[in-house]
Design an enzyme around this catalytic site. Sequence first.
Site, short mmCIF file in Angstrom:
data_model
loop_
_atom_site.label_atom_id
_atom_site.label_comp_id
_atom_site.label_asym_id
_atom_site.label_seq_id
_atom_site.Cartn_x
_atom_site.Cartn_y
_atom_site.Cartn_z
N HIS A 193 0.84 -1.22 0.00
CA HIS A 193 0.00 0.00 0.00
C HIS A 193 0.86 1.26 0.00
O HIS A 193 0.43 2.30 0.47
CB HIS A 193 -0.94 0.03 1.21
CG HIS A 193 -1.65 -1.26 1.45
ND1 HIS A 193 -2.87 -1.58 0.88
CD2 HIS A 193 -1.28 -2.35 2.19
CE1 HIS A 193 -3.23 -2.79 1.27
NE2 HIS A 193 -2.28 -3.29 2.05
N SER A 314 14.65 21.65 -16.54
CA SER A 314 13.47 22.47 -16.79
C SER A 314 13.92 23.78 -17.41
O SER A 314 14.99 24.29 -17.10
CB SER A 314 12.75 22.73 -15.46
OG SER A 314 11.97 23.90 -15.56
N LYS A 320 15.91 21.76 -11.43
CA LYS A 320 15.23 20.51 -11.77
C LYS A 320 16.08 19.52 -12.55
O LYS A 320 16.86 19.89 -13.41
CB LYS A 320 13.98 20.81 -12.62
CG LYS A 320 12.84 21.47 -11.87
CD LYS A 320 12.29 20.62 -10.75
CE LYS A 320 11.44 19.47 -11.23
NZ LYS A 320 10.17 19.89 -11.80
N GLU A 327 9.55 8.24 -17.25
CA GLU A 327 8.20 8.80 -17.43
C GLU A 327 7.66 8.49 -18.82
O GLU A 327 6.51 8.09 -18.98
CB GLU A 327 8.22 10.32 -17.24
CG GLU A 327 8.40 10.75 -15.80
CD GLU A 327 8.53 12.26 -15.69
OE1 GLU A 327 7.53 12.95 -15.77
OE2 GLU A 327 9.68 12.74 -15.54
#
Length: 501
Positions: A193, A314, A320, A327
């Site tokens: 979980h 970024s 970043k 992804e």
Amino acid sequence: MRARPGRREVVTPCKPMSSSPADSLADGQPADNQLANKSQAWSALFSEPMSELVKRYTASVDFDKRLWAADIQGSLAHADMLAAQGIIGADDLAAIQKGMAQIREEIASGRFEWKLDLEDVHLNIEARLTELVGLAGKRLHTGRSRNDQVATDVRLWLRGEIDTLVGLLGELQRVLVEQAERHADVILPGFTHLQVAQPVAFGHHLLAYVEMFARDAERLVDARKRVNRLPLGAAALAGTSYPLDRERVARTLGMEGVAQNSLDAVSDRDFAIEFSAAAALIMVHISRLSEELILWMSQAFGFIALPDRFCTGSSIMPQKKNPDVPELARGKSGRVVGHLMGLITLMKGQPLAYNKDNQEDKEPLFDTVDTLSDTLRIFAEMMAGLTVKPEAMERAALKGYATATDLADYLVKKGLAFRDAHEIVAHAVKTAQAQGIDLSALPLDALRQFDARIGQDVYEVLSLQGSLNARNILGGTAPAQVRAQVARHRERLGAAVAAKG
Ligand code: ARG
């Protein structure tokens, strides 16, 4: 070139050649002498030309030209058999072989002129062959239809791609096994979980993916057996009246058998669907790994770093570093699952035998193979370059009372029933939580308040290492087990390489 009444001249004319009206061309239709003008393969029946839009809509050459090598391979095996059976002459076979060698060279060097008017890869190659070698080229299609031809081509092509993909899955597994060995003792909080559950070895975690990719490879190898069967000889749908030797063609092409029903042979694409299902599962596994890499790389976890060459920055936030590759892989899994849905829906409700619907099998199949092979290649490289941060993993494992189950098991070994032990440990966790410390930081007399049977030896049990070592059971996370699994996988993967090479 004979034009149909009212027909606009849209086709690319080819060199005229001596005609033989009895020669059959595509799909058993009577042929004119110039296949290069594709419309003439069945033009006698047609009173108006196809519009440019319909032509574009129905043509597949833009994408199915990718099957060219398989198409030539299949044609050569067919021609060889036709000659062996005395259906065409030895001189015809020699001419076909010579013509095909030139076509192969033209295509490989990018000089081949693909024509939309010739609809697909099959008619393009056959037309060029006839242009090069004349009558012999026109004899090639004897006892054959594009229906059994295309089914053969796709199977030959897919068989080769499966072999490449199985190799790539092996490579990715080997990388993961190496990382697992390197990190057999690194402790990671295991989650259920997404809540800290029990400590696990990072190596054990990586080997879970090795198991997944091993099953994925098994599935591909199994599907390959059903891909690798020969449709040729089924002709358009009913078989053919020529005395073909289908077994010989299968042998020449290295296929494992001959499709035993002509209607089935030309129409079903279950082999492609099966492959896509296996491919979708691989991408699902990749997406799970991707998701973990993304989480682990986030500031909140900080468990790993990916090599810079797999990340991007970024344009606005200078700090970043984004895990773009995992992804994208997670995103691309949607596209591969989508192709499976497309293919299976394409087949649904199709009456026997061949229907043009089946032309739609190619783009999803091609894209599936491309996406999968790029993804597997990139993941092998990326996982090899993974940086692991053991302190961060261990710190996180210490935060979530990951050894609570170990304390319960300890009490069971001292004579308590598991449910009672579970209850007692819940109280101990509550107390530790209130003080903001780990169970292992509670002094012995504090622990003994929960149960007097607790002794000094409890601290070994409460340590992350102790917890790990205790799970020294087949399939468990103890570092000794991880090392045993690493050895087993090495042997298995090494053996696979030896068997292949
Ligand atoms: N381009 C077609 C396909 O991909 C080849 C088979 C065409 N057969 C036919 N009867 N029109 O399926």
